[in-house]
Design an enzyme around this catalytic site. Structure first.
Site, short mmCIF file in Angstrom:
data_model
loop_
_atom_site.label_atom_id
_atom_site.label_comp_id
_atom_site.label_asym_id
_atom_site.label_seq_id
_atom_site.Cartn_x
_atom_site.Cartn_y
_atom_site.Cartn_z
N GLU A 1 4.63 5.33 -14.11
CA GLU A 1 4.60 5.11 -12.65
C GLU A 1 5.64 4.10 -12.16
O GLU A 1 6.07 4.19 -11.02
CB GLU A 1 3.20 4.77 -12.15
CG GLU A 1 2.71 3.39 -12.49
CD GLU A 1 1.32 3.10 -11.94
OE1 GLU A 1 1.07 3.39 -10.77
OE2 GLU A 1 0.49 2.57 -12.70
N ASN A 34 -4.94 5.28 11.30
CA ASN A 34 -5.01 5.58 9.85
C ASN A 34 -6.08 6.63 9.68
O ASN A 34 -7.14 6.54 10.29
CB ASN A 34 -5.48 4.35 9.06
CG ASN A 34 -4.39 3.36 8.86
OD1 ASN A 34 -3.29 3.54 9.34
ND2 ASN A 34 -4.71 2.30 8.14
N GLY A 35 -5.84 7.58 8.81
CA GLY A 35 -6.83 8.61 8.55
C GLY A 35 -6.27 9.99 8.84
O GLY A 35 -5.06 10.15 9.05
N HIS A 52 -0.76 18.50 -34.10
CA HIS A 52 -1.25 19.83 -33.73
C HIS A 52 -0.40 20.47 -32.64
O HIS A 52 -0.86 21.38 -31.96
CB HIS A 52 -2.72 19.75 -33.30
CG HIS A 52 -3.62 19.35 -34.43
ND1 HIS A 52 -3.89 20.15 -35.51
CD2 HIS A 52 -4.28 18.18 -34.68
CE1 HIS A 52 -4.68 19.53 -36.37
NE2 HIS A 52 -4.93 18.31 -35.88
N TRP A 62 2.29 6.45 6.13
CA TRP A 62 2.52 7.22 4.90
C TRP A 62 2.23 8.65 5.30
O TRP A 62 1.09 9.03 5.56
CB TRP A 62 1.57 6.73 3.81
CG TRP A 62 1.86 7.24 2.43
CD1 TRP A 62 2.73 6.72 1.53
CD2 TRP A 62 1.27 8.38 1.80
NE1 TRP A 62 2.72 7.46 0.38
CE2 TRP A 62 1.84 8.47 0.51
CE3 TRP A 62 0.32 9.33 2.18
CZ2 TRP A 62 1.49 9.47 -0.40
CZ3 TRP A 62 -0.02 10.32 1.29
CH2 TRP A 62 0.56 10.39 0.01
N GLU A 95 -3.73 4.56 -20.60
CA GLU A 95 -3.42 3.63 -19.52
C GLU A 95 -1.97 3.14 -19.63
O GLU A 95 -1.25 3.06 -18.63
CB GLU A 95 -4.41 2.45 -19.57
CG GLU A 95 -4.08 1.27 -18.68
CD GLU A 95 -3.85 1.63 -17.23
OE1 GLU A 95 -4.18 2.73 -16.80
OE2 GLU A 95 -3.28 0.78 -16.51
N LYS A 110 -0.92 2.02 -2.87
CA LYS A 110 -1.91 1.20 -3.58
C LYS A 110 -3.32 1.71 -3.37
O LYS A 110 -4.13 1.70 -4.27
CB LYS A 110 -1.79 -0.24 -3.08
CG LYS A 110 -2.72 -1.21 -3.78
CD LYS A 110 -2.30 -1.43 -5.21
CE LYS A 110 -3.22 -2.34 -5.98
NZ LYS A 110 -3.03 -2.21 -7.44
N ARG A 132 0.83 -1.21 0.00
CA ARG A 132 0.00 0.00 0.00
C ARG A 132 0.86 1.26 0.00
O ARG A 132 0.36 2.34 -0.24
CB ARG A 132 -0.90 -0.01 1.24
CG ARG A 132 -1.85 -1.20 1.26
CD ARG A 132 -2.55 -1.28 2.59
NE ARG A 132 -3.44 -0.16 2.76
CZ ARG A 132 -4.75 -0.21 2.63
NH1 ARG A 132 -5.32 -1.33 2.31
NH2 ARG A 132 -5.50 0.85 2.83
C1 F6R Z 1 -2.18 2.96 -11.34
C2 F6R Z 1 -3.15 2.82 -10.29
C3 F6R Z 1 -3.86 4.04 -9.85
C4 F6R Z 1 -5.27 3.67 -9.35
C5 F6R Z 1 -5.93 4.90 -8.71
C6 F6R Z 1 -7.35 4.60 -8.29
O1 F6R Z 1 -1.60 1.74 -11.66
O2 F6R Z 1 -3.34 1.77 -9.76
O3 F6R Z 1 -3.91 5.00 -10.85
O4 F6R Z 1 -6.02 3.20 -10.43
O5 F6R Z 1 -5.19 5.32 -7.61
O6 F6R Z 1 -7.37 3.58 -7.35
P1 F6R Z 1 -8.63 2.66 -7.16
O7 F6R Z 1 -8.85 1.92 -8.42
O8 F6R Z 1 -8.29 1.77 -6.01
O9 F6R Z 1 -9.78 3.58 -6.85
#
Ligand code: F6R
Length: 593
Positions: free
Chosen positions: A477, A101-102, A493, A75, A470, A588, A27
């Site tokens: 990343e 957390n939060g 363009h 984090w 994508e 994550k 995460r």
């Molecule tokens: C990129 C990636 C992020 C997530 C984004 C949304 O590989 O995983 O761009 O897609 O942070 O996260 P979710 O899908 O968990 O809402």
């Protein structure tokens, strides 16, 4: 983002907690800490520092046996990354120890109003919670001191609390940030993610907002925020250690890329009973009754949403808008008369999306969440929920969830269509096409020779353009190469000015109607020195095309076309020896706005 694990039972608490924290490493975090009971001295010790869980594990190697403890991966949001700001945090007399957390939005006010004169040891918003509990415990019993504190907090929290005076209890509370209680023969584990419970608990209970838990070795008491008892309703855990381990693969990302055919097959199996779709009919009725679908999501999930737009518009003739969640939350566009909302999220915890959900529900509109995590906040708070069945996605870079999101969007759109083909057969063909492609090991060689530059472009038209977006996100990343996904026809363009000798350009070509246009755009950049790779579908392949994927249904091409781009990203990061599963600065599950 932050992870929490607490344990009380018959096992060594540090083993359960460290194992859980390691499972939550994906995460993203910058510091780690743990509190364990020291029998000899009859106090809870705290070990914490910036750095990895492995470093924390070394520091507790010789700690005395303890059957109770709490741990955390931080984090940073408030305060620098350092030892003082790492969790657990103490109250001033050191009686209370907690992990959080939060974000506590009103921590400054609470400090001024209740805690003047108290010396703080950290810069965090979290410490205010420990200090408040201690202050209230002067006049209230411990449970009421915690509940009084909780009622004052604005923001979000998942909390685990230890009390030096009650060393055989773990207290837990939750509001907006996820927290689950796991129960097994050997004890009770409380964690922010189901992954940390697997192998230790047989059943789990995702806590509702504003619940408060008191866990002892063999008992669990559940209350609401007003101290009214609640009855826990546990669900069996049906995941095994194999689901959350790398096995033979070098990284989770490559494991998850290879799992994609089986994810698609699982979706087909789980959403059909013979030929009968198992999608809740009420979802379909509500969508039919709407005049526009709004798909809200972030990052990769937003890119899946773009493919969803095409599916709904082409198959069901329903107009769709796709919005970035963090923008929609605070800049809601003019809506149609009867909107229907679809939130797409792998984790189901993305804070930007939750902010949207709160607004949408305030306006009484119907919401469907499509997510991989059945216990997640967005799954539980929406009117409807459809599961991705992708299995845990541990690499930070999303791969199999993207493909699964498109599959689910396709199933819903298909159910609203005239059904002129079999979606089951077409999805099965996609699984086969990906499987065949994955057996070809040429991608590593191609990537090594192409991606030597500091920047890169993916170009395509229509659905290929969306896949290019994508692909660009994935490459940047994890390989840190500056990459743009571009509509092939738009390049001339302005952006074509960036093409120079050796600039890598990856062209995505799947649609026979527009393949010649993309090829012309590719020729324009080749004429200016670009080095290209063509990723093409077999029905539009030409001699010299480097990467060819077996043809699939024209609306499902992104599911197959994305796979080579995932491999390009993976190999680019591998060549550079980067931390593929945990790229820098990323988390994550993005639980802050
Ligand atoms: C990129 C990636 C992020 C997530 C984004 C949304 O590989 O995983 O761009 O897609 O942070 O996260 P979710 O899908 O968990 O809402």
């Amino acid at each position: 983002m932050c992870g929490i694990v607490g344990y009380i039972g018959n096992k060594q608490a540090k083993d359960v907690i460290l194992d859980g924290l390691k499972r939550l490493e994906y995460r993203g975090y910058d510091s780690a800490g743990i509190s364990l009971f020291n029998m000899r001295q009859q106090i809870f010790d705290v070990y914490k520092d910036q750095g990895r869980v492995d470093k924390l594990a070394k520091s507790v190697l010789k700690s005395p046996r303890s059957n109770i403890g709490i741990g955390h991966t931080r984090w940073a949001t408030h305060g620098k990354v350092n030892k003082e700001n790492a969790h657990p945090h103490y109250s001033h007399s050191r009686r209370f120890i907690l992990v959080h957390n939060g974000v506590i939005e009103n921590y400054k006010q609470l400090k001024e109003q209740y805690l003047s004169g108290v010396t703080f040891l950290s810069e965090t918003d979290t410490e205010v919670i420990a200090q408040l509990i201690e202050t209230f415990s002067n006049t209230l019993n411990i449970e009421n001191a915690i509940l009084t504190t909780l009622r004052l907090l604005r923001g979000s929290y998942a909390l685990l609390i230890l009390d030096q005076q009650n060393p055989d209890l773990v207290y837990a509370a939750k509001y907006k940030s996820p927290l689950l209680v796991g129960r097994g023969k050997e004890g009770i584990t409380v964690a922010s993610d189901l992954m940390a419970l697997i192998g230790y608990s047989e059943e789990y209970l995702p806590l509702d907002d504003k619940t408060f838990v008191v866990a002892s070795r063999d008992n669990l008491k559940l209350f609401d925020i007003n101290h009214k008892s609640l009855v826990p309703n546990f669900t069996k855990i049906d995941m095994t250690n194999g689901d959350v381990e790398r096995g033979e693969y070098a990284h989770f990302m490559i494991k998850e890329i290879h799992e994609q055919p089986s994810v698609i097959r699982r979706i087909v199996t789980n959403y059909f009973d013979k030929d009968q779709s198992l999608i809740n009919n009420q979802i379909l009725k509500d969508i039919k009754g709407s005049d526009r679908i709004y798909i809200l999501a972030a990052g990769t999930s937003m890119h899946a949403g773009l493919i969803g737009k095409n599916l709904f518009e082409k198959l069901a003739s329903i107009p769709v808008e796709v919005h970035i969640a963090s923008e929609f939350a605070y800049q809601q566009p003019l809506l149609s008369e009867k909107p229907f909302f679809i939130l797409v999220s792998q984790s189901g915890e993305t804070a930007d999306l939750r902010a949207c959900l709160v607004n949408i529900k305030d306006q009484n509109y119907k919401v469907l969440t499509i997510t991989n995590v059945a216990t997640s906040t967005l799954a539980r708070e929406a009117n409807y929920f459809l599961e991705l069945y992708a299995g845990p996605e541990i690499a930070v870079a999303s791969t199999k969830a993207y493909v699964a999101q498109i599959a689910i969007l396709a199933l819903v759109a298909y159910e609203l269509s005239k059904k002129t083909f079999s979606i089951r057969e077409e999805l099965t063909k996609v699984a086969l096409s990906i499987e065949k492609f994955l057996s070809d090991e040429n991608m590593r060689y191609l990537t090594r020779n192409l991606l030597t530059h500091r920047n890169c472009f993916f170009i395509g038209r229509g659905l290929d353009y969306y896949v290019g977006l994508e692909a660009a996100l994935k490459l940047k990343e994890i390989s840190y190469i500056q990459t743009e996904g571009f509509a092939a026809g738009e390049l001339k363009h302005g952006t074509i000015a960036l093409i120079e000798e050796g600039t890598p350009v990856i062209a995505m070509i799947s649609n026979p109607r527009i393949s010649h246009n993309t090829r012309s755009n590719l020729n324009e950049v080749l004429a200016r020195g670009a080095r290209a790779i063509r990723i093409v579908m077999s029905n539009v392949a030409e001699e010299d095309d480097e990467v060819i994927i077996d043809e699939v249904h024209e609306l499902l091409t992104p599911m197959a076309m994305v796979v080579p781009t995932q491999l390009i990203s993976y190999y680019a990061a591998l060549e550079r020896s980067y931390d593929i599963d945990k790229p820098r600065n990323l988390a994550k599950s993005v639980t802050v706005e």
